[in-house]
Design a protein around this motif. Structure first.
Motif, PDB file in Angstrom:
ATOM      1  N   UNK A   6       4.897  63.703 109.889  1.00  0.00           N
ATOM      2  CA  UNK A   6       5.899  64.751 109.752  1.00  0.00           C
ATOM      3  C   UNK A   6       5.698  65.383 108.383  1.00  0.00           C
ATOM      4  N   UNK A   7       5.440  66.685 108.381  1.00  0.00           N
ATOM      5  CA  UNK A   7       5.256  67.430 107.147  1.00  0.00           C
ATOM      6  C   UNK A   7       6.458  68.338 106.975  1.00  0.00           C
ATOM      7  N   UNK A   8       7.224  68.077 105.915  1.00  0.00           N
ATOM      8  CA  UNK A   8       8.389  68.907 105.594  1.00  0.00           C
ATOM      9  C   UNK A   8       8.033  69.768 104.389  1.00  0.00           C
ATOM     10  N   UNK A   9       8.197  71.080 104.551  1.00  0.00           N
ATOM     11  CA  UNK A   9       7.897  72.026 103.484  1.00  0.00           C
ATOM     12  C   UNK A   9       9.210  72.678 103.062  1.00  0.00           C
ATOM     13  N   UNK A  10       9.564  72.491 101.813  1.00  0.00           N
ATOM     14  CA  UNK A  10      10.815  73.019 101.279  1.00  0.00           C
ATOM     15  C   UNK A  10      10.486  74.254 100.443  1.00  0.00           C
ATOM     16  N   UNK A  15      11.884  79.939 103.549  1.00  0.00           N
ATOM     17  CA  UNK A  15      12.615  78.985 104.378  1.00  0.00           C
ATOM     18  C   UNK A  15      11.854  77.681 104.570  1.00  0.00           C
ATOM     19  N   UNK A  16      12.597  76.658 104.890  1.00  0.00           N
ATOM     20  CA  UNK A  16      12.012  75.330 105.093  1.00  0.00           C
ATOM     21  C   UNK A  16      11.327  75.258 106.452  1.00  0.00           C
ATOM     22  N   UNK A  17      10.305  74.391 106.540  1.00  0.00           N
ATOM     23  CA  UNK A  17       9.566  74.187 107.782  1.00  0.00           C
ATOM     24  C   UNK A  17       9.368  72.697 108.002  1.00  0.00           C
ATOM     25  N   UNK A  18       9.328  72.301 109.268  1.00  0.00           N
ATOM     26  CA  UNK A  18       9.013  70.924 109.626  1.00  0.00           C
ATOM     27  C   UNK A  18       7.915  70.982 110.691  1.00  0.00           C
ATOM     28  N   UNK A  19       6.805  70.308 110.417  1.00  0.00           N
ATOM     29  CA  UNK A  19       5.674  70.283 111.329  1.00  0.00           C
ATOM     30  C   UNK A  19       5.386  68.848 111.746  1.00  0.00           C
ATOM     31  N   UNK A  20       5.010  68.653 112.997  1.00  0.00           N
ATOM     32  CA  UNK A  20       4.681  67.329 113.533  1.00  0.00           C
ATOM     33  C   UNK A  20       3.230  67.335 113.986  1.00  0.00           C
ATOM     34  N   UNK A  21       2.496  66.275 113.641  1.00  0.00           N
ATOM     35  CA  UNK A  21       1.103  66.122 114.063  1.00  0.00           C
ATOM     36  C   UNK A  21       0.836  64.667 114.390  1.00  0.00           C
ATOM     37  N   UNK A  22      -0.013  64.428 115.382  1.00  0.00           N
ATOM     38  CA  UNK A  22      -0.524  63.081 115.632  1.00  0.00           C
ATOM     39  C   UNK A  22      -1.837  62.965 114.868  1.00  0.00           C
ATOM     40  N   UNK A  47       9.017  52.476 103.791  1.00  0.00           N
ATOM     41  CA  UNK A  47      10.433  52.369 104.156  1.00  0.00           C
ATOM     42  C   UNK A  47      10.641  51.115 104.994  1.00  0.00           C
ATOM     43  N   UNK A  48      11.890  50.754 105.179  1.00  0.00           N
ATOM     44  CA  UNK A  48      12.216  49.550 105.950  1.00  0.00           C
ATOM     45  C   UNK A  48      11.709  49.627 107.386  1.00  0.00           C
ATOM     46  N   UNK A  49      11.641  50.837 107.948  1.00  0.00           N
ATOM     47  CA  UNK A  49      11.188  50.981 109.335  1.00  0.00           C
ATOM     48  C   UNK A  49       9.670  50.958 109.473  1.00  0.00           C
ATOM     49  N   UNK A  50       8.951  50.780 108.357  1.00  0.00           N
ATOM     50  CA  UNK A  50       7.498  50.700 108.388  1.00  0.00           C
ATOM     51  C   UNK A  50       6.804  52.020 108.127  1.00  0.00           C
ATOM     52  N   UNK A  51       7.562  53.105 108.002  1.00  0.00           N
ATOM     53  CA  UNK A  51       6.944  54.400 107.725  1.00  0.00           C
ATOM     54  C   UNK A  51       6.522  54.470 106.253  1.00  0.00           C
ATOM     55  N   UNK A  52       5.664  55.440 105.962  1.00  0.00           N
ATOM     56  CA  UNK A  52       5.129  55.615 104.618  1.00  0.00           C
ATOM     57  C   UNK A  52       5.318  57.080 104.239  1.00  0.00           C
ATOM     58  N   UNK A  53       5.952  57.348 103.079  1.00  0.00           N
ATOM     59  CA  UNK A  53       6.274  58.716 102.668  1.00  0.00           C
ATOM     60  C   UNK A  53       5.594  59.070 101.360  1.00  0.00           C
ATOM     61  N   UNK A  54       5.022  60.284 101.327  1.00  0.00           N
ATOM     62  CA  UNK A  54       4.403  60.842 100.127  1.00  0.00           C
ATOM     63  C   UNK A  54       5.153  62.112  99.758  1.00  0.00           C
ATOM     64  N   UNK A  62       7.820  72.177  97.218  1.00  0.00           N
ATOM     65  CA  UNK A  62       7.907  70.727  97.376  1.00  0.00           C
ATOM     66  C   UNK A  62       7.658  70.389  98.842  1.00  0.00           C
ATOM     67  N   UNK A  63       6.818  69.386  99.084  1.00  0.00           N
ATOM     68  CA  UNK A  63       6.513  68.948 100.438  1.00  0.00           C
ATOM     69  C   UNK A  63       6.678  67.442 100.541  1.00  0.00           C
ATOM     70  N   UNK A  64       7.048  66.983 101.724  1.00  0.00           N
ATOM     71  CA  UNK A  64       7.170  65.550 101.971  1.00  0.00           C
ATOM     72  C   UNK A  64       6.397  65.248 103.253  1.00  0.00           C
ATOM     73  N   UNK A  65       5.540  64.230 103.193  1.00  0.00           N
ATOM     74  CA  UNK A  65       4.743  63.820 104.335  1.00  0.00           C
ATOM     75  C   UNK A  65       5.132  62.378 104.689  1.00  0.00           C
ATOM     76  N   UNK A  66       5.514  62.155 105.945  1.00  0.00           N
ATOM     77  CA  UNK A  66       5.887  60.821 106.398  1.00  0.00           C
ATOM     78  C   UNK A  66       4.990  60.406 107.550  1.00  0.00           C
ATOM     79  N   UNK A  67       4.408  59.201 107.435  1.00  0.00           N
ATOM     80  CA  UNK A  67       3.573  58.631 108.486  1.00  0.00           C
ATOM     81  C   UNK A  67       4.345  57.505 109.178  1.00  0.00           C
TER      82      UNK A  67
END
Length: 70
Positions: A6-10, A15-22, A47-54, A62-67
């Motif tokens: 999940x790529x979040x672009x602020x 405007x903000x965008x949220x993109x999903x990729x496998x 994170x506690x759920x096992x995901x990894x955020x950059x 500012x961007x946030x990437x979560x795997x």
């Protein structure tokens, strides 16, 4: 390993965008460092759920990437 990325672009201007990729990678850190080469990248935070955020800063955007493993 296969991940949902999940790529979040602020962006205040357009405007903000949220993109999903496998994504298939053995190393999410190396993937992010290669894809966002030249930008300021924070170390991956697990994170506690096992995901990894950059967090990525590219200019004033500012961007946030979560795997999450799938």
């Amino acid at each position: 390993m296969k991940y949902e990325m999940i790529l979040e672009i602020f962006n205040k201007c357009s405007g903000d965008q949220v993109l999903f990729e496998d994504i298939e990678t053995d190393d999410p850190t190396a993937y992010v460092e290669d894809r966002f080469k030249g930008y300021d990248i924070s170390a991956g935070r697990p994170a506690e759920d096992g995901s990894l955020t950059f967090e990525i800063l590219s200019g004033n955007i500012f961007q946030k990437v979560t795997f999450t493993a799938i």
